[in-house]
Write a protein that holds these residues in place. Structure first.
Motif, PDB file in Angstrom:
ATOM      1  N   VAL A 103       0.834  -1.203   0.000  1.00 27.75           N
ATOM      2  CA  VAL A 103       0.000   0.000   0.000  1.00 27.75           C
ATOM      3  C   VAL A 103       0.868   1.253   0.000  1.00 27.75           C
ATOM      4  O   VAL A 103       0.599   2.226  -0.735  1.00 27.75           O
ATOM      5  N   CYS A 104       1.922   1.262   0.808  1.00 30.59           N
ATOM      6  CA  CYS A 104       2.805   2.428   0.871  1.00 30.59           C
ATOM      7  C   CYS A 104       3.511   2.670  -0.473  1.00 30.59           C
ATOM      8  O   CYS A 104       3.610   3.825  -0.934  1.00 30.59           O
ATOM      9  N   VAL A 105       3.999   1.601  -1.095  1.00 34.22           N
ATOM     10  CA  VAL A 105       4.648   1.745  -2.399  1.00 34.22           C
ATOM     11  C   VAL A 105       3.662   2.244  -3.436  1.00 34.22           C
ATOM     12  O   VAL A 105       3.986   3.094  -4.280  1.00 34.22           O
ATOM     13  N   TYR A 106       2.426   1.775  -3.357  1.00 30.52           N
ATOM     14  CA  TYR A 106       1.398   2.241  -4.299  1.00 30.52           C
ATOM     15  C   TYR A 106       1.179   3.748  -4.148  1.00 30.52           C
ATOM     16  O   TYR A 106       1.123   4.491  -5.129  1.00 30.52           O
ATOM     17  N   LEU A 107       1.047   4.206  -2.896  1.00 31.45           N
ATOM     18  CA  LEU A 107       0.808   5.636  -2.655  1.00 31.45           C
ATOM     19  C   LEU A 107       1.983   6.482  -3.142  1.00 31.45           C
ATOM     20  O   LEU A 107       1.788   7.539  -3.761  1.00 31.45           O
ATOM     21  N   LEU A 108       3.207   6.021  -2.864  1.00 37.94           N
ATOM     22  CA  LEU A 108       4.376   6.767  -3.315  1.00 37.94           C
ATOM     23  C   LEU A 108       4.443   6.843  -4.836  1.00 37.94           C
ATOM     24  O   LEU A 108       4.683   7.903  -5.421  1.00 37.94           O
ATOM     25  N   ALA A 109       4.230   5.687  -5.456  1.00 37.66           N
ATOM     26  CA  ALA A 109       4.320   5.657  -6.916  1.00 37.66           C
ATOM     27  C   ALA A 109       3.203   6.466  -7.561  1.00 37.66           C
ATOM     28  O   ALA A 109       3.419   7.129  -8.586  1.00 37.66           O
ATOM     29  N   ASP A 110       2.033   6.433  -6.985  1.00 35.45           N
ATOM     30  CA  ASP A 110       0.882   7.087  -7.603  1.00 35.45           C
ATOM     31  C   ASP A 110       0.850   8.587  -7.333  1.00 35.45           C
ATOM     32  O   ASP A 110       0.389   9.364  -8.179  1.00 35.45           O
ATOM     33  N   LEU A 111       1.360   9.008  -6.173  1.00 38.45           N
ATOM     34  CA  LEU A 111       1.251  10.416  -5.795  1.00 38.45           C
ATOM     35  C   LEU A 111       2.545  11.202  -5.933  1.00 38.45           C
ATOM     36  O   LEU A 111       2.534  12.430  -6.088  1.00 38.45           O
ATOM     37  N   VAL A 112       3.694  10.523  -5.860  1.00 32.21           N
ATOM     38  CA  VAL A 112       4.970  11.241  -5.821  1.00 32.21           C
ATOM     39  C   VAL A 112       5.805  10.994  -7.066  1.00 32.21           C
ATOM     40  O   VAL A 112       6.293  11.928  -7.702  1.00 32.21           O
ATOM     41  N   TRP A 113       6.002   9.671  -7.415  1.00 33.54           N
ATOM     42  CA  TRP A 113       6.954   9.346  -8.467  1.00 33.54           C
ATOM     43  C   TRP A 113       6.420   9.546  -9.877  1.00 33.54           C
ATOM     44  O   TRP A 113       7.168   9.708 -10.819  1.00 33.54           O
ATOM     45  N   GLN A 114       5.112   9.548 -10.047  1.00 34.88           N
ATOM     46  CA  GLN A 114       4.540   9.525 -11.393  1.00 34.88           C
ATOM     47  C   GLN A 114       4.364  10.922 -11.974  1.00 34.88           C
ATOM     48  O   GLN A 114       3.964  11.849 -11.272  1.00 34.88           O
ATOM     49  N   ASP A 115       4.653  11.028 -13.296  1.00 34.97           N
ATOM     50  CA  ASP A 115       4.344  12.258 -14.043  1.00 34.97           C
ATOM     51  C   ASP A 115       3.153  12.039 -14.973  1.00 34.97           C
ATOM     52  O   ASP A 115       2.585  12.998 -15.484  1.00 34.97           O
ATOM     53  N   HIS A 116       2.821  10.764 -15.213  1.00 34.62           N
ATOM     54  CA  HIS A 116       1.709  10.496 -16.114  1.00 34.62           C
ATOM     55  C   HIS A 116       0.433  10.270 -15.314  1.00 34.62           C
ATOM     56  O   HIS A 116       0.384  10.539 -14.120  1.00 34.62           O
ATOM     57  N   ASN A 117      -0.595   9.761 -15.962  1.00 38.10           N
ATOM     58  CA  ASN A 117      -1.916   9.642 -15.337  1.00 38.10           C
ATOM     59  C   ASN A 117      -1.870   8.787 -14.076  1.00 38.10           C
ATOM     60  O   ASN A 117      -1.205   7.761 -14.020  1.00 38.10           O
ATOM     61  N   HIS A 118      -2.631   9.231 -13.106  1.00 37.85           N
ATOM     62  CA  HIS A 118      -2.732   8.502 -11.845  1.00 37.85           C
ATOM     63  C   HIS A 118      -3.782   7.409 -11.958  1.00 37.85           C
ATOM     64  O   HIS A 118      -4.777   7.560 -12.671  1.00 37.85           O
ATOM     65  N   THR A 119      -3.552   6.306 -11.228  1.00 41.09           N
ATOM     66  CA  THR A 119      -4.585   5.273 -11.183  1.00 41.09           C
ATOM     67  C   THR A 119      -5.650   5.619 -10.149  1.00 41.09           C
ATOM     68  O   THR A 119      -6.775   5.143 -10.233  1.00 41.09           O
ATOM     69  N   GLY A 120      -5.275   6.402  -9.149  1.00 36.38           N
ATOM     70  CA  GLY A 120      -6.258   6.973  -8.246  1.00 36.38           C
ATOM     71  C   GLY A 120      -6.840   6.017  -7.235  1.00 36.38           C
ATOM     72  O   GLY A 120      -6.279   4.971  -6.922  1.00 36.38           O
ATOM     73  N   LEU A 121      -8.011   6.395  -6.733  1.00 37.79           N
ATOM     74  CA  LEU A 121      -8.665   5.687  -5.635  1.00 37.79           C
ATOM     75  C   LEU A 121      -9.029   4.239  -5.961  1.00 37.79           C
ATOM     76  O   LEU A 121      -8.864   3.364  -5.094  1.00 37.79           O
ATOM     77  N   PRO A 122      -9.544   3.943  -7.165  1.00 36.63           N
ATOM     78  CA  PRO A 122      -9.880   2.535  -7.437  1.00 36.63           C
ATOM     79  C   PRO A 122      -8.691   1.589  -7.251  1.00 36.63           C
ATOM     80  O   PRO A 122      -8.840   0.498  -6.693  1.00 36.63           O
ATOM     81  N   GLY A 123      -7.503   1.995  -7.715  1.00 36.47           N
ATOM     82  CA  GLY A 123      -6.329   1.148  -7.541  1.00 36.47           C
ATOM     83  C   GLY A 123      -5.965   0.992  -6.084  1.00 36.47           C
ATOM     84  O   GLY A 123      -5.572  -0.095  -5.636  1.00 36.47           O
ATOM     85  N   LEU A 124      -6.072   2.063  -5.302  1.00 38.84           N
ATOM     86  CA  LEU A 124      -5.766   1.996  -3.873  1.00 38.84           C
ATOM     87  C   LEU A 124      -6.710   1.050  -3.148  1.00 38.84           C
ATOM     88  O   LEU A 124      -6.282   0.232  -2.314  1.00 38.84           O
ATOM     89  N   VAL A 125      -8.001   1.134  -3.480  1.00 38.31           N
ATOM     90  CA  VAL A 125      -8.985   0.237  -2.854  1.00 38.31           C
ATOM     91  C   VAL A 125      -8.674  -1.218  -3.209  1.00 38.31           C
ATOM     92  O   VAL A 125      -8.780  -2.114  -2.366  1.00 38.31           O
ATOM     93  N   LEU A 126      -8.270  -1.439  -4.475  1.00 40.99           N
ATOM     94  CA  LEU A 126      -7.926  -2.802  -4.896  1.00 40.99           C
ATOM     95  C   LEU A 126      -6.769  -3.353  -4.085  1.00 40.99           C
ATOM     96  O   LEU A 126      -6.806  -4.505  -3.628  1.00 40.99           O
ATOM     97  N   VAL A 127      -5.715  -2.558  -3.886  1.00 40.29           N
ATOM     98  CA  VAL A 127      -4.551  -3.027  -3.131  1.00 40.29           C
ATOM     99  C   VAL A 127      -4.912  -3.244  -1.657  1.00 40.29           C
ATOM    100  O   VAL A 127      -4.505  -4.245  -1.048  1.00 40.29           O
ATOM    101  N   LEU A 128      -5.691  -2.323  -1.087  1.00 44.40           N
ATOM    102  CA  LEU A 128      -6.109  -2.472   0.317  1.00 44.40           C
ATOM    103  C   LEU A 128      -6.948  -3.726   0.512  1.00 44.40           C
ATOM    104  O   LEU A 128      -6.711  -4.518   1.445  1.00 44.40           O
ATOM    105  N   LEU A 129      -7.945  -3.898  -0.367  1.00 46.83           N
ATOM    106  CA  LEU A 129      -8.810  -5.062  -0.240  1.00 46.83           C
ATOM    107  C   LEU A 129      -8.032  -6.358  -0.464  1.00 46.83           C
ATOM    108  O   LEU A 129      -8.229  -7.349   0.255  1.00 46.83           O
TER     109      LEU A 129
END
Length: 408
Positions: A103-129
């Motif tokens: 989950v932490c790696v997902y948040l870092l990659a999605d919010l900090v490291w990426q310059d292109h489109n974010h996968t956003g909340l659906p991807g986060l929910v998928l990883v959490l679930l």
């Protein structure tokens, strides 16, 4: 009364010496009989320490690197695979830790490291679930493994009770044995063997109870108990044989009286009973109850033990007063008696051909005639040959038991 025994000749198996059993099948021999849980723990361990967490952690690192270095693929949501894999091979707390890390790696990659489109909340929910489900699945798996290992311990205790450990040199005999259960989860079946020292010499017994399951184990235990008593007190080997036959009949009557089902009503056992005596330094007495005759292995070759096979134990109600005779046969001090159950002789290769242990033994004798006759070497040779022939797929419980007089 001793019977007249016909001479049975095996003859020499000719052929050039083949290469020895490869390390592959020696390794398989050490693995046969272990549960899937034990095999998995050994596979993901180094020097007794588990390294199973390295595999999902490496996958997480690969996913993060791919997501950061390329904009062509949105792979960060694949981090849900990390706790899923951990659930299959790691403990509960390790799975939970890897889930949090994913989950932490997902948040870092999605919010900090990426310059292109974010996968956003659906991807986060998928990883959490996925992480939560993985922790629950890991908990269920670990509890199942604990129950399995507990049952394994119970089976091991039963095996040690039925097939008690035999001290080296017991009764003046050097010996070695291996027991391979066809059902790796059961770990114990109807094969039995023992050596009993007594004032009238040393007696050896090996046998195979018809059928499988706890009923076969109970029957084997009853026969071994009788052997350990009568083998000690009775001077005549034929009397020991009679008591074994009577014991199986009484045991069968008892189980019938209790209303047990599952084949106990017609259960029988094949067996070989051998008597060693100080008065017979170059011979033994043998009684064969419908069992495969033992092999005699010496530096000069291989032959079958001269014996007259009778009906299996438990057949006295069909043919009363008919017991196989006691045969006195030659056994030199440098010869080893090899006794096997039908798990060896009925092992088949993919083409359906039966295993012939004598052929492997003759080839080995051509290379090392003095070393092969040692019980430990002989048992290992036949075990590896059996597993090699059937590709490790045993269809029946297998016991290989070798004894010889202690070489002084």
């Amino acid at each position: 009364m001793r019977g007249t025994c016909p001479r049975v000749s095996l003859g020499r198996v000719r052929g050039r010496v083949h290469r020895r059993v490869t390390g592959r099948w020696k390794f398989v021999g050490r693995l046969v009989g272990r549960t899937d849980v034990e095999l998995r723990h050994e596979l993901f361990s180094v020097r007794g320490r588990s390294i199973s967490w390295l595999f999902p952690l490496a996958l997480l690192a690969v996913i993060a690197v791919i997501d950061v270095t390329t904009g062509a693929f949105q792979v960060i949501s694949w981090t849900v695979l990390v706790p899923g894999i951990a659930a299959a091979i790691c403990g509960v707390w390790t799975t939970a830790g890897l889930g949090v890390l994913a989950v932490c790696v997902y948040l870092l990659a999605d919010l900090v490291w990426q310059d292109h489109n974010h996968t956003g909340l659906p991807g986060l929910v998928l990883v959490l679930l996925g992480s939560v489900i993985a922790v629950v699945a890991s908990s269920v798996r670990v509890r199942g493994e604990e129950r399995m290992l507990h049952m394994r311990d119970i089976a091991d205790t039963t095996r040690r009770t039925v097939l008690r450990p035999i001290p080296q040199g017991w009764g003046g005999l050097d010996h070695a044995a291996v027991y391979l259960a066809a059902d790796t989860e059961a770990r114990v079946g109807g094969d039995f063997y023992d050596i009993q020292l007594g004032p009238h010499g040393t007696r050896v017994l090996i046998g195979d109870v018809q059928g499988k399951g706890l009923g076969a184990v109970e029957t084997a235990s009853a026969l071994l108990g009788t052997f350990r008593e009568t083998g000690y007190y009775e001077a005549d080997l034929l009397t020991v044989a009679e008591r074994l036959d009577q014991r199986l009949l009484r045991h069968r009557q008892h189980t019938q009286g209790l209303g047990y089902s599952g084949g106990d009503g017609d259960r029988f056992a094949t067996a070989v009973l051998v008597g060693f005596s100080d008065d017979l330094p170059d011979a033994v007495d043998a009684v064969v109850f419908g069992h495969e005759p033992p092999l005699v292995v010496g530096p000069k070759g291989v032959r079958r033990l001269e014996s007259e096979a009778g009906l299996p134990l438990g057949m006295a109600d069909i043919a009363p007063s008919v017991l196989p005779p006691v045969c006195r046969v030659t056994l030199a001090r440098d010869e080893t008696l090899l006794l096997m159950t039908d798990g060896v002789t009925e092992a088949r290769d993919p083409e359906g051909r039966f295993y012939q242990p004598a052929e492997d033994i003759v080839r080995a004798l051509a290379v090392d005639p003095d070393g092969v006759v040692a019980p430990q070497r002989l048992v290992a040779l036949v075990r590896d040959g059996t597993l090699r022939h059937c590709r490790g797929l045993l269809v029946d419980d297998t016991t290989i038991f070798a004894v010889r007089r202690v070489v002084k």
